[in-house]
Design an enzyme around this catalytic site. Structure first.
Site, PDB file in Angstrom:
ATOM      1  CE  LYS B  97      -5.466  -2.578 -31.185  1.00  0.00           C
ATOM      2  NZ  LYS B  97      -4.994  -3.411 -30.068  1.00  0.00           N
ATOM      3  N   GLY B 158      -6.558 -10.087 -24.287  1.00  0.00           N
ATOM      4  CA  GLY B 158      -6.343 -10.278 -22.850  1.00  0.00           C
ATOM      5  C   GLY B 158      -6.447 -11.713 -22.380  1.00  0.00           C
ATOM      6  CB  ALA B 184      -5.462  -9.516 -29.441  1.00  0.00           C
ATOM      7  N   GLY B 185      -3.921 -11.745 -27.637  1.00  0.00           N
ATOM      8  CA  GLY B 185      -3.937 -13.164 -27.320  1.00  0.00           C
ATOM      9  C   GLY B 185      -2.592 -13.786 -27.020  1.00  0.00           C
ATOM     10  CG  ASN B 206      -1.583  -4.107 -22.703  1.00  0.00           C
ATOM     11  OD1 ASN B 206      -1.047  -4.161 -21.599  1.00  0.00           O
ATOM     12  ND2 ASN B 206      -2.469  -3.199 -22.975  1.00  0.00           N
ATOM     13  CB  THR B 207      -3.048  -9.076 -21.339  1.00  0.00           C
ATOM     14  OG1 THR B 207      -4.056  -8.151 -21.719  1.00  0.00           O
ATOM     15  CG2 THR B 207      -3.500  -9.858 -20.117  1.00  0.00           C
TER      16      THR B 207
END
Lengths: 66, 256
Positions: B97, B158, B184-185, B206-207
Site C-alpha cells: 500500500k 483515523g 481511511a475515514g 482500521n481505526t
C-alpha cells in the site's frame, strides 16, 4: 568506532559483528529486519558481518499500521 | 454466481481489508481478523523503538492472509520505494500500500509522489495499491502507472468521519477500470455499506475497529456491512422518487 544506527551515532568497540550487536542490544533476532549500508541482510549473514567505522545500520520491525 | 474480487492474481471473497494499528493489544488481532473475515491485512515498517514493544506484528496475522505492508512515514516517492523493497525483501510478499504524506495535520496523501512511486514499484513486479486523494486525473495516472487498485480516502485517516468524499469516489468508480477501495475515514459499518452499495470494490478499515469498545464484535459488524452493501450493489437498487409510490394496490379499498 562510530556507526549510524537508526539515524543516530552509536559508539562501538572495534571488531563487533552485526550478530554481536543485536545480541548485546537484547533484540529478539526473529522480530527484526536489518539493513546494512542500504542492503537488507538476512539473520544467517549477521555472524559474518563485522561492523566498520561509518557503517549505516537500520534495525526495523513490522508494527501495527493501517 | 460467485462474486470474487481479483487483485494481483489473487481471488478474494472478502471485500473488507483490515489495518492492524492502534489495537490495545496485538493479541486481539487474530480474533479480529477471523471475525472480520478479512483476507488482506496491512502493517507498517518502523525503526525499533521501546514504544512498539518487542513483537513482530506479522506473527499475529493468520498465515492464510495476504500481507500488505504500507509505506507510511514516506514523504516522497523515493522513501516509499525504499520501504516497499525492504518489506518485500523481508518476506512480506509483493503487495504494497503506497502511502506518501507530507501533511501532518490531515495526513492527506501527495498524489504526485504516489503516482511516481506506483510507476517504479509496478515495474518491479509489486502489486501496488496506492492510497490517494480522490481525484480523477490522478486516479487515471495511477492506472496508467500500473496500480492494481486505487484507494481513495473517505475522510482523513483515523478520523472516523465517514464517507465525506462520496461524490468524488463515485466518479472514480464510474471512470476508472480498476477496483476502487475506500481507504481511511470510514467510521461506522453503515458507511462501509454505503461505499459498497455505490460500487466500491472493497473498503479498508482500521481505526473504527481498533478503537471500538469491543473490536472483535465491531470487526464482525464491518464484515457483515460490507457483505450487505456488496449484495445490495449487485442487486441493482430500485429507483429513487421525490413522491410516494404506493406499495399496496390503489384499488379495491374497503370503504364507501
Amino acid at each position: 568506532m562510530k556507526i549510524t544506527l537508526n539515524g543516530r551515532d552509536e559508539a562501538l568497540p572495534e571488531g563487533v559483528t552485526l550478530a554481536g550487536l543485536i545480541s548485546f542490544k537484547g533484540i529478539n533476532p526473529q522480530s527484526v529486519i536489518v539493513e546494512h549500508n542500504n542492503k537488507l541482510v538476512k539473520s544467517e549473514e549477521w555472524d559474518g558481518i563485522v561492523l566498520n567505522e561509518g557503517d549505516r545500520l537500520e534495525i526495523l520491525r513490522l508494527v501495527g499500521g493501517g | 454466481m460467485r462474486d470474487v474480487l481479483q487483485i494481483g492474481g489473487k481471488e478474494l471473497t472478502s471485500r473488507l481489508f483490515l489495518g492492524t494499528g492502534k489495537f490495545s493489544s496485538n493479541r486481539l488481532i487474530p480474533e479480529v481478523v477471523r471475525s472480520s473475515g478479512a483476507q488482506v491485512v496491512t502493517m507498517a515498517l518502523r525503526r525499533i523503538d521501546r514504544e512498539y514493544g518487542e513483537e513482530n506484528i506479522a506473527s499475529y496475522i493468520p498465515g492464510d492472509c495476504i500481507l500488505m505492508p504500507n509505506t507510511s512515514g514516506a514523504r516522497n516517492a523515493g522513501e516509499a520505494v525504499r520501504i516497499a523493497r525492504l518489506a518485500r525483501a523481508a518476506g512480506c510478499g509483493d503487495w504494497v500500500k503506497i502511502e506518501v504524506i507530507k501533511d501532518n495535520r490531515y495526513l492527506l496523501p501527495d498524489n504526485y509522489e504516489t503516482i511516481r512511486a506506483t510507476e517504479i514499484l509496478a515495474r518491479e513486479g509489486f502489486v501496488v495499491l496506492p492510497y490517494m486523494s480522490p481525484d480523477l486525473t490522478a486516479a487515471r495516472s495511477l492506472a496508467e502507472a500500473g496500480a492494481a487498485a486505487v484507494m481513495p480516502l473517505g475522510a482523513p485517516i483515523g478520523s472516523n468521519r465517514g464517507l465525506k468524499t462520496r461524490e468524488l469516489v463515485r466518479i472514480l468508480i464510474e471512470e476508472i477500470p480498476l477496483p476502487i477501495i475506500v481507504d481511511a475515514g470510514i467510521g461506522r459499518p453503515s458507511e462501509a455499506a454505503e461505499a459498497m452499495e455505490m460500487g466500491a470494490a472493497a473498503v479498508l478499515v482500521n481505526t473504527a475497529i481498533a478503537t471500538a469498545g469491543d473490536p472483535v464484535s465491531m470487526a464482525r459488524a464491518f464484515g457483515l456491512a460490507v457483505e450487505a452493501g456488496r449484495a445490495a450493489f449487485l442487486s441493482e437498487p430500485g429507483e429513487i422518487s421525490d413522491y410516494a409510490r404506493a406499495s399496496s394496490p390503489l384499488t379495491g379499498f374497503l370503504r364507501d
